[in-house]
Design an enzyme around this catalytic site. Structure first.
Site, PDB file in Angstrom:
ATOM      1  N   ARG A 166       3.779  -3.216  -5.588  1.00  0.00           N
ATOM      2  CA  ARG A 166       3.008  -4.068  -4.659  1.00  0.00           C
ATOM      3  C   ARG A 166       2.124  -5.065  -5.406  1.00  0.00           C
ATOM      4  O   ARG A 166       1.785  -6.122  -4.872  1.00  0.00           O
ATOM      5  CB  ARG A 166       2.178  -3.226  -3.697  1.00  0.00           C
ATOM      6  CG  ARG A 166       1.168  -2.350  -4.380  1.00  0.00           C
ATOM      7  CD  ARG A 166       0.341  -1.609  -3.348  1.00  0.00           C
ATOM      8  NE  ARG A 166      -0.386  -0.510  -3.955  1.00  0.00           N
ATOM      9  CZ  ARG A 166      -1.575  -0.108  -3.551  1.00  0.00           C
ATOM     10  NH1 ARG A 166      -2.175  -0.716  -2.557  1.00  0.00           N
ATOM     11  NH2 ARG A 166      -2.164   0.902  -4.132  1.00  0.00           N
ATOM     12  N   SER A 221      -4.290  -3.294   0.793  1.00  0.00           N
ATOM     13  CA  SER A 221      -3.155  -2.473   0.352  1.00  0.00           C
ATOM     14  C   SER A 221      -1.958  -3.337  -0.024  1.00  0.00           C
ATOM     15  O   SER A 221      -1.155  -2.973  -0.859  1.00  0.00           O
ATOM     16  CB  SER A 221      -2.733  -1.493   1.451  1.00  0.00           C
ATOM     17  OG  SER A 221      -3.723  -0.526   1.653  1.00  0.00           O
ATOM     18  N   GLU A 249       1.470  -4.336  14.968  1.00  0.00           N
ATOM     19  CA  GLU A 249       2.635  -4.762  14.190  1.00  0.00           C
ATOM     20  C   GLU A 249       3.678  -5.472  15.039  1.00  0.00           C
ATOM     21  O   GLU A 249       4.327  -6.417  14.584  1.00  0.00           O
ATOM     22  CB  GLU A 249       3.260  -3.553  13.473  1.00  0.00           C
ATOM     23  CG  GLU A 249       2.356  -2.918  12.413  1.00  0.00           C
ATOM     24  CD  GLU A 249       1.290  -1.978  12.990  1.00  0.00           C
ATOM     25  OE1 GLU A 249       1.343  -1.686  14.209  1.00  0.00           O
ATOM     26  OE2 GLU A 249       0.409  -1.536  12.225  1.00  0.00           O
ATOM     27  N   PHE A 270       5.554   0.994   9.275  1.00  0.00           N
ATOM     28  CA  PHE A 270       5.113   0.191  10.417  1.00  0.00           C
ATOM     29  C   PHE A 270       5.808  -1.168  10.429  1.00  0.00           C
ATOM     30  O   PHE A 270       5.768  -1.890  11.427  1.00  0.00           O
ATOM     31  CB  PHE A 270       3.589   0.018  10.387  1.00  0.00           C
ATOM     32  CG  PHE A 270       2.862   1.308  10.103  1.00  0.00           C
ATOM     33  CD1 PHE A 270       3.266   2.491  10.708  1.00  0.00           C
ATOM     34  CD2 PHE A 270       1.805   1.366   9.209  1.00  0.00           C
ATOM     35  CE1 PHE A 270       2.626   3.691  10.441  1.00  0.00           C
ATOM     36  CE2 PHE A 270       1.158   2.554   8.931  1.00  0.00           C
ATOM     37  CZ  PHE A 270       1.567   3.719   9.548  1.00  0.00           C
ATOM     38  N   HIS A 303       4.267   0.716   0.247  1.00  0.00           N
ATOM     39  CA  HIS A 303       4.096   2.153   0.487  1.00  0.00           C
ATOM     40  C   HIS A 303       5.358   2.796   1.059  1.00  0.00           C
ATOM     41  O   HIS A 303       5.297   3.680   1.918  1.00  0.00           O
ATOM     42  CB  HIS A 303       2.908   2.400   1.411  1.00  0.00           C
ATOM     43  CG  HIS A 303       1.573   2.050   0.793  1.00  0.00           C
ATOM     44  ND1 HIS A 303       1.320   0.838   0.193  1.00  0.00           N
ATOM     45  CD2 HIS A 303       0.426   2.764   0.684  1.00  0.00           C
ATOM     46  CE1 HIS A 303       0.076   0.815  -0.249  1.00  0.00           C
ATOM     47  NE2 HIS A 303      -0.483   1.973   0.019  1.00  0.00           N
ATOM     48  N   ASP A 357      -0.709  10.652   1.716  1.00  0.00           N
ATOM     49  CA  ASP A 357      -0.766  10.374   3.154  1.00  0.00           C
ATOM     50  C   ASP A 357       0.278  11.169   3.940  1.00  0.00           C
ATOM     51  O   ASP A 357       0.118  11.411   5.125  1.00  0.00           O
ATOM     52  CB  ASP A 357      -0.589   8.872   3.436  1.00  0.00           C
ATOM     53  CG  ASP A 357      -1.918   8.126   3.400  1.00  0.00           C
ATOM     54  OD1 ASP A 357      -2.971   8.780   3.458  1.00  0.00           O
ATOM     55  OD2 ASP A 357      -1.897   6.887   3.317  1.00  0.00           O
ATOM     56  N   ARG A 415       3.657   1.950  -3.639  1.00  0.00           N
ATOM     57  CA  ARG A 415       2.250   2.134  -3.954  1.00  0.00           C
ATOM     58  C   ARG A 415       1.963   2.555  -5.394  1.00  0.00           C
ATOM     59  O   ARG A 415       0.959   2.125  -5.954  1.00  0.00           O
ATOM     60  CB  ARG A 415       1.694   3.201  -3.000  1.00  0.00           C
ATOM     61  CG  ARG A 415       0.264   3.594  -3.276  1.00  0.00           C
ATOM     62  CD  ARG A 415      -0.262   4.486  -2.164  1.00  0.00           C
ATOM     63  NE  ARG A 415      -1.663   4.785  -2.338  1.00  0.00           N
ATOM     64  CZ  ARG A 415      -2.132   5.915  -2.860  1.00  0.00           C
ATOM     65  NH1 ARG A 415      -1.308   6.863  -3.247  1.00  0.00           N
ATOM     66  NH2 ARG A 415      -3.425   6.103  -2.976  1.00  0.00           N
TER      67      ARG A 415
END
Ligand SMILES: Cc1ncc(C[n+]2csc(CCOP(=O)(O)OP(=O)(O)O)c2C)c(N)n1
Ligand SMILES: [Mg+2]
Lengths: 317, 308
Positions: free
Chosen positions: A14, A41, A62, A87, A113, A121, A171
């Site tokens: 990222r 993020s 989204e 998402f 991610h 998570d 990530r």
């Protein structure tokens, strides 16, 4: 050639996206960045600072982001819609399907991610089905880069390419080792020549393929290493050339086995060149919370799993 | 019936658990967990009629759904402290092979959880489904749900809000954690919610306000909300909280939404917890010692916690 595949730094893929979108901000006035409450993020800080008028914060919405992106393209803007991979795909699949894919809009869906390496998570966020969903959409280009540098180059390349794109990254901090290689959408990269087996990998697992090849080299097994960053359109020529030489294949990816890169390659080989094949991928299960490397090991995506798959494939040759 | 003081003491313990869990794995979401500790305490220790022996079917008991699943630490602590699973299990939060997933899940069979959450905006719909089922079955118990305020930006919520009013889901009490914050900043900066109470009212809900970090008010308001059920309208509580409440260096900012305190935050909080019960003393560095040696000291009550 294998020993040239090394790294001096680790970075998240990222981060490569953040660098790429910032460069695009400077060079391409049509590029618009959107996010759904995940600006940091997605590494958008520099872009937002220098090009605030081309940044759109849609809030935690989204579906709305996808629709707005589709609309923005009419007249020539190039929206980069960014959020977490779950998402960005599953959550908004019908919005993507109708407003972007079917309507053939020049939307770049940029998703961080992805996969198990999201870590703590847990499974709600660890999407392992996104490549499958996105590659099934007619006309979509699907790209899953393997390190920060390749992600940066991919980000630049998709702005030049007309059509809907899904760009998937992640990530964790990860070895950066692709500096010597060019990036071209739809063209796989031959990273190492070898006669015994073709290991074809995508995303984070490419580095595991490199490490596995190094271990196998000490046992006298010469692996041909192919990096497929563009899941679709698939570089059939490169794959068929390699496999017709090595006569056996292992694929490796951070994704469900069903619907992933392995599936695409199996379909290709079944049609054109049936070959013994093993797949390193998640076996029809959800992930869980944990540290990235622990999770890769638990779900059979470790370096040792690539090594074992190579041995199984060789035994079937 | 617990006294307000007893409930405040439990809420302090739950806040310590929140900090311990997130610090221990250097991840998780302490901010709104701290803000909602009073609400969770009141709900599970005073308001809801629920059975910690846990039965997924939830017949003849009140049920709770957490839509903003990222504040799992406060829910896990509440569940453990009210007997759903051993308190020691809090030490496994977010670790591999654990039941305490980063976001609440049914997949590993953690007692107290009835549906996964974490992807925002879905919990209210599920709560409505359970409320409908209870009505069909003639089950008089209530359904509670909590949602974030930023979370209300997801359109699905408004589909649910419209449905619940239209279908007179009046055995449902939704609470909004109205802390004014989300990941990228304040709700106001990211995407304003506008006049939130007026929006709910316009959709046909009975709207109540609550001071979420005032235990007396939390208990009284939740009781009032219960009184308002079964009158043809769903009930929503707009719960004003401070993100990070109870830990002075975390309070009132979105910075601790999803960031765990590390050892540089090793300090004593002077923030009063739940009114006048005293202070939350954090000595995070000790958490690197074996768990059995980890302790928190509640200065006011001088209780030593050598476990979670
Ligand atoms: C569908 C979806 N989009 C984005 C996220 C990432 N995310 C997690 S929490 C959060 C902010 C939520 O804001 P709010 O509801 O106000 O909760 P608070 O920050 O107050 O805890 C976001 C965007 C998510 N979990 N799910
Ligand atoms: Mg909030």
């Amino acid at each position: 050639m294998l020993d040239k595949l090394t790294f001096t730094e680790k970075k998240a893929t990222r981060d490569g996206f953040g660098a790429g979108i910032y460069e695009l901000g400077k060079t391409n006035p049509n590029v618009i960045a959107l996010t759904a409450d995940l600006a940091a993020s997605l590494q958008l800080a520099n872009f937002i600072k220098d090009f605030p008028e081309r940044f759109i914060q849609v809030g935690i919405a989204e579906a709305n982001m996808i629709g707005i992106s589709a609309g923005l393209t009419i007249g020539g803007k190039i929206p980069f819609a960014t959020t977490f991979a779950n998402f960005a795909t599953g959550r908004v699949y019908d919005q993507i399907r109708q407003s972007v894919a079917y309507s053939h809009k020049n939307v770049k869906i940029c998703a961080s991610h992805a996969g198990l390496t999201l870590g703590e998570d847990g499974a709600t966020h660890q999407i392992l089905e996104d490549l499958g969903m996105m590659k099934m959409l007619p006309g979509f280009t699907v790209i899953n880069p393997c390190d920060a540098e390749q992600t940066r180059l991919a980000t630049l390349a998709i702005a030049e390419h007309y059509g809907p794109v899904y760009l998937r990254f992640g990530r964790p901090s990860w070895p950066v080792f692709t500096a010597p290689f060019q990036f071209q959408i739809g063209k796989g990269i031959l990273m190492n020549e070898g006669a015994d087996i073709s290991i074809i990998a995508t995303g984070h697992l490419m580095w595991h393929a490199v490490e596995a090849a190094k271990i196998l080299a000490t046992e006298g097994i010469n692996c041909e290493l192919i990096n497929i960053h563009t899941i679709k359109p698939l570089d059939e020529e490169l794959i068929l050339d390699s496999v017709s030489k090595t006569k056996c294949v292992v694929t490796a990816e951070e994704h469900q086995m069903l619907g992933g890169l392995g599936g695409s390659i199996a379909q290709l080989l079944a049609r054109k060149l049936p070959t013994p094949m093993e797949m390193v991928a998640v076996q029809d299960s959800f992930g869980e919370s944990g540290q990235p490397q622990e999770l890769l090991d638990k779900y059979g995506l470790g370096v040792k799993d690539v090594v074992a798959a190579v041995k199984r494939a060789l035994a079937r040759k | 019936m617990a006294t307000i003081q007893e409930l405040e003491r439990i809420a302090s313990q739950i806040r310590r658990d929140v900090i311990r869990q997130t610090h221990f794995v250097a991840s998780g979401h302490p901010g709104a967990s701290l803000g909602c500790a009073d609400f969770f305490t009141a709900l599970y220790f005073e308001i809801m009629d629920h059975d910690p022996k846990f039965n997924m079917d939830a017949k003849n008991e009140d049920v709770f759904f957490l839509s903003n699943g990222h504040i799992s630490p406060v829910w896990y602590s509440t569940l453990a402290r009210s007997g759903y699973f051993p308190v020691e299990e809090l030490a496994t939060f977010r670790k591999i092979n654990a039941r305490l997933q980063g976001h609440p899940a049914t997949h590993e069979g953690l007692p107290g959880i009835r549906v996964a959450s974490g992807s925002l905006g879905q919990g209210m719909s599920v709560a409505i489904g359970v409320a409908l089922a209870k009505k069909m079955d003639g089950d008089k118990k209530l359904v509670f749900a909590l949602t974030g305020d930023g979370e209300l930006q997801e359109g699905q919520n408004w589909e649910a809000i419209m449905f619940a009013a239209h279908n007179k889901i009046d055995n449902l009490i939704v609470t909004v954690d109205y802390n004014g914050q989300q990941i990228d900043g304040s709700n106001e900066d990211v995407l304003s919610l506008g006049d939130l109470p007026a929006k709910w009212a316009a959709f046909g809900w009975y709207v109540i306000h609550m001071r979420g970090n005032d235990m007396g008010n939390v208990v009284a308001t939740l009781n009032e909300a219960k009184q308002r059920t079964r009158q043809g309208k769903p009930v929503v509580i707009i719960m004003q909280t401070d993100m990070g409440f109870g830990v002075d260096f975390m309070v009132g900012t979105h910075k601790w939404h999803g960031k765990a305190p590390d050892d540089s935050s090793n300090r004593t909080s002077t923030g009063a917890v739940g009114g006048n019960t005293g202070r939350l003393s954090l000595s995070l560095r000790w958490c690197h010692a074996p768990l059995s040696q980890c302790r928190y000291i509640n200065l006011s009550s001088t209780i030593f916690y050598n476990q979670f």
